[in-house]
Design a protein around this motif. Sequence first.
Motif, PDB file in Angstrom:
ATOM      1  N   UNK A 334       0.840  -1.197   0.000  1.00  0.00           N
ATOM      2  CA  UNK A 334       0.000   0.000   0.000  1.00  0.00           C
ATOM      3  C   UNK A 334       0.877   1.248   0.000  1.00  0.00           C
ATOM      4  N   UNK A 335       1.895   1.238   0.852  1.00  0.00           N
ATOM      5  CA  UNK A 335       2.789   2.393   0.954  1.00  0.00           C
ATOM      6  C   UNK A 335       3.539   2.608  -0.364  1.00  0.00           C
ATOM      7  N   UNK A 336       4.062   1.510  -0.917  1.00  0.00           N
ATOM      8  CA  UNK A 336       4.816   1.604  -2.166  1.00  0.00           C
ATOM      9  C   UNK A 336       3.927   2.125  -3.293  1.00  0.00           C
ATOM     10  N   UNK A 337       2.697   1.637  -3.329  1.00  0.00           N
ATOM     11  CA  UNK A 337       1.807   2.093  -4.393  1.00  0.00           C
ATOM     12  C   UNK A 337       1.564   3.599  -4.315  1.00  0.00           C
ATOM     13  N   UNK A 338       1.238   4.081  -3.125  1.00  0.00           N
ATOM     14  CA  UNK A 338       0.898   5.506  -3.043  1.00  0.00           C
ATOM     15  C   UNK A 338       2.123   6.387  -3.243  1.00  0.00           C
ATOM     16  N   UNK A 339       3.288   5.897  -2.851  1.00  0.00           N
ATOM     17  CA  UNK A 339       4.491   6.687  -3.087  1.00  0.00           C
ATOM     18  C   UNK A 339       4.795   6.738  -4.585  1.00  0.00           C
ATOM     19  N   UNK A 340       4.588   5.622  -5.276  1.00  0.00           N
ATOM     20  CA  UNK A 340       4.758   5.621  -6.729  1.00  0.00           C
ATOM     21  C   UNK A 340       3.824   6.632  -7.374  1.00  0.00           C
ATOM     22  N   UNK A 341       2.596   6.658  -6.890  1.00  0.00           N
ATOM     23  CA  UNK A 341       1.585   7.485  -7.552  1.00  0.00           C
ATOM     24  C   UNK A 341       1.699   8.958  -7.208  1.00  0.00           C
ATOM     25  N   UNK A 342       1.964   9.236  -5.936  1.00  0.00           N
ATOM     26  CA  UNK A 342       1.889  10.629  -5.507  1.00  0.00           C
ATOM     27  C   UNK A 342       3.244  11.228  -5.141  1.00  0.00           C
ATOM     28  N   UNK A 343       4.279  10.387  -5.172  1.00  0.00           N
ATOM     29  CA  UNK A 343       5.608  10.904  -4.855  1.00  0.00           C
ATOM     30  C   UNK A 343       6.541  10.488  -5.997  1.00  0.00           C
ATOM     31  N   UNK A 344       7.625   9.828  -5.714  1.00  0.00           N
ATOM     32  CA  UNK A 344       8.525   9.410  -6.790  1.00  0.00           C
ATOM     33  C   UNK A 344       8.842   7.920  -6.696  1.00  0.00           C
ATOM     34  N   UNK A 345       9.156   7.327  -7.858  1.00  0.00           N
ATOM     35  CA  UNK A 345       9.520   5.908  -7.869  1.00  0.00           C
ATOM     36  C   UNK A 345      10.777   5.678  -7.045  1.00  0.00           C
ATOM     37  N   UNK A 346      11.665   6.666  -7.106  1.00  0.00           N
ATOM     38  CA  UNK A 346      12.911   6.541  -6.347  1.00  0.00           C
ATOM     39  C   UNK A 346      12.619   6.297  -4.878  1.00  0.00           C
ATOM     40  N   UNK A 347      11.710   7.084  -4.322  1.00  0.00           N
ATOM     41  CA  UNK A 347      11.357   6.904  -2.918  1.00  0.00           C
ATOM     42  C   UNK A 347      10.664   5.567  -2.678  1.00  0.00           C
ATOM     43  N   UNK A 348       9.887   5.126  -3.659  1.00  0.00           N
ATOM     44  CA  UNK A 348       9.226   3.824  -3.534  1.00  0.00           C
ATOM     45  C   UNK A 348      10.267   2.713  -3.490  1.00  0.00           C
ATOM     46  N   UNK A 349      11.303   2.867  -4.317  1.00  0.00           N
ATOM     47  CA  UNK A 349      12.382   1.874  -4.322  1.00  0.00           C
ATOM     48  C   UNK A 349      13.084   1.825  -2.966  1.00  0.00           C
ATOM     49  N   UNK A 350      13.237   2.993  -2.350  1.00  0.00           N
ATOM     50  CA  UNK A 350      13.856   3.010  -1.018  1.00  0.00           C
ATOM     51  C   UNK A 350      13.014   2.208  -0.040  1.00  0.00           C
ATOM     52  N   UNK A 351      11.693   2.350  -0.142  1.00  0.00           N
ATOM     53  CA  UNK A 351      10.816   1.593   0.754  1.00  0.00           C
ATOM     54  C   UNK A 351      10.966   0.093   0.486  1.00  0.00           C
ATOM     55  N   UNK A 352      11.106  -0.259  -0.787  1.00  0.00           N
ATOM     56  CA  UNK A 352      11.309  -1.670  -1.134  1.00  0.00           C
ATOM     57  C   UNK A 352      12.570  -2.203  -0.451  1.00  0.00           C
ATOM     58  N   UNK A 353      13.660  -1.425  -0.554  1.00  0.00           N
ATOM     59  CA  UNK A 353      14.909  -1.879   0.073  1.00  0.00           C
ATOM     60  C   UNK A 353      14.753  -1.949   1.591  1.00  0.00           C
ATOM     61  N   UNK A 354      14.024  -0.991   2.111  1.00  0.00           N
ATOM     62  CA  UNK A 354      13.806  -0.970   3.549  1.00  0.00           C
ATOM     63  C   UNK A 354      13.062  -2.227   4.012  1.00  0.00           C
ATOM     64  N   UNK A 356      12.938  -5.129   2.532  1.00  0.00           N
ATOM     65  CA  UNK A 356      13.825  -6.291   2.398  1.00  0.00           C
ATOM     66  C   UNK A 356      14.821  -6.318   3.563  1.00  0.00           C
ATOM     67  N   UNK A 357      15.325  -5.124   3.890  1.00  0.00           N
ATOM     68  CA  UNK A 357      16.261  -5.016   5.006  1.00  0.00           C
ATOM     69  C   UNK A 357      15.671  -5.483   6.330  1.00  0.00           C
ATOM     70  N   UNK A 358      14.362  -5.339   6.439  1.00  0.00           N
ATOM     71  CA  UNK A 358      13.720  -5.770   7.682  1.00  0.00           C
ATOM     72  C   UNK A 358      13.240  -7.218   7.635  1.00  0.00           C
ATOM     73  N   UNK A 359      13.640  -7.896   6.572  1.00  0.00           N
ATOM     74  CA  UNK A 359      13.354  -9.325   6.538  1.00  0.00           C
ATOM     75  C   UNK A 359      12.049  -9.714   5.858  1.00  0.00           C
ATOM     76  N   UNK A 360      11.389  -8.744   5.208  1.00  0.00           N
ATOM     77  CA  UNK A 360      10.162  -9.087   4.484  1.00  0.00           C
ATOM     78  C   UNK A 360      10.510  -9.611   3.095  1.00  0.00           C
ATOM     79  N   UNK A 361       9.667 -10.490   2.566  1.00  0.00           N
ATOM     80  CA  UNK A 361       9.838 -10.982   1.205  1.00  0.00           C
ATOM     81  C   UNK A 361       8.798 -10.333   0.312  1.00  0.00           C
TER      82      UNK A 361
END
Length: 516
Positions: A334-354, A356-361
């Motif tokens: 949900x967070x990644x989607x809204x950041x993609x839509x209303x912010x930037x993909x770059x920031x969405x990618x950071x959330x993706x890495x975050x 993964x860093x916390x152990x989510x798949x």
Amino acid sequence: MLSVSARPPRAFRILFQRWCSSVGLYSGSDCRQQGEGGDADPCSVVARLVLFHPGDPRDLCEALSPHLFFTADHHPYADLVDRVLKRLWNDAPRALLFFHALLCHPSYRPAASSFDYALDLAARLRDHHAVSRFLSLREKLHVMPTHRTFAILMERHAAAGKPDRAVRLFLSMHRHGCPQDLAAFNTLLDVLCKSRRVDKASRLFRALGGRFRPDVVTYNILADGWCKIKRAPRALEILNEMVTSGLEPTIATYNILLNGFFLGGQVKQAWEFFLQMKRRSKYGEEGCGCRPDVVSYTIMVHGLGLAGQITKARKVFGEMTGQGCLPSVATYNALIQVICKKDTVGNALSVLEEMVGRGYTPNCITYNLVIRGLCHAGAVDGAAGLLERMRREGCDPSVQTYNILIRHRCEAGEIDEGLRLLRGMAAGEEGGGCLPNVDTYNVLIRAMFVRKRAEDMLTAGHLLVEMVERGYVPRRFTFNRVLNGLLLTGHQALAREILRAQSDRGGRLPREIRLR
DNA sequence: ATAGGGTTAG
């Protein structure tokens, strides 16, 4: 490469085999060797066999037996049959061919679940004869219809614009040896609500509710129905009615309402409602069922984000852990989607890495969201890289993944690249592979009319044939457009064959085309 | 598969 003008079914098969061989996939009789080689997944092997088979059920049955009839009593595992049916879902005629081939085996007795898949497929093709044949065969073989069977058929009726038939089916189910209980009643109401006939569901609830002792689920279904058609106030009434009748709302009830406010654009009300849930669960008596859970937080992040309130969405996301509620993959999505839509993909990618860093798949949806974001931002290489990464992580690309990539290629004018992707998905490079759906075909066919070369019309024609062969009904507009294109570029033969193939499919053709 | 949260775009 697409200059084939034989009869459509064969033309399509040739085309398809060419595509497959061009990506190194064996076709036709080579399938079995391929299966015995590196790829040992029996589901893929069988699915390929079915896809490339000339089409006689008896022959196919024979060809299948080494792969399927390997248990002591000569029955294929029901689980494998179901998986193959699912794999062939986007080619309903082929899936049913598979089922027919199995029925050719004298000792085969389908499991209830396999029958249900076959019924669903036949109903989706609106093949009423096949539906009733399966039902009577089922009776003959003493494979009783289950709740699921009725759920499927009710849903098909509702989708075909015949909700009254769904109701009648429900009223008749006890005569087919299936208990007409509250669960079945709830399913009927849900089917009606999900097809936006909430008013009908309500009336039915008033008329028959007394007979079934409605429970929380019944009320939740109705509340959700009103919410989905953006009438959260009516859902609130349902909530009150529920309390009056002595039923305690659950967290699911509150989440339905919360989401309902967002769906209706009532962001302020959603926020207030959320605060109330938090406040009441804090100071209310213990065991109060309104403490926000991970679903509530996901709804908040998504709703606030879509309303453009990214900062607030991030804040809610950040506070949930402190409230003893860990985000799920869906919350991250949900967070990644809204950041993609209303912010930037770059920031969405950071959330993706975050995450993964916390152990989510990340799951398929996560990747699709980011890939879509990257395509939208014009970062094709980044999208391709993520596709790679997705495969590497063992997450098979879905039809939606391919549709995103194909749509983007077509919009960028790289139509051949789009066609290459279509071939790639059918072959399924490594791992499962998936069949194109209606959207895939529509996107590609539309693209042919942007470029408009003479050979593009031919390609569009072949795509249309393939689409019809796989049980999809193109829109009248698409149909006319392709036929006109073929006639204008001198491909009368293929145009005629398309008309013939379509009318062979049982008169599901738009009327003015059928008169020929 | 009896209810609630992530994929779509005009």
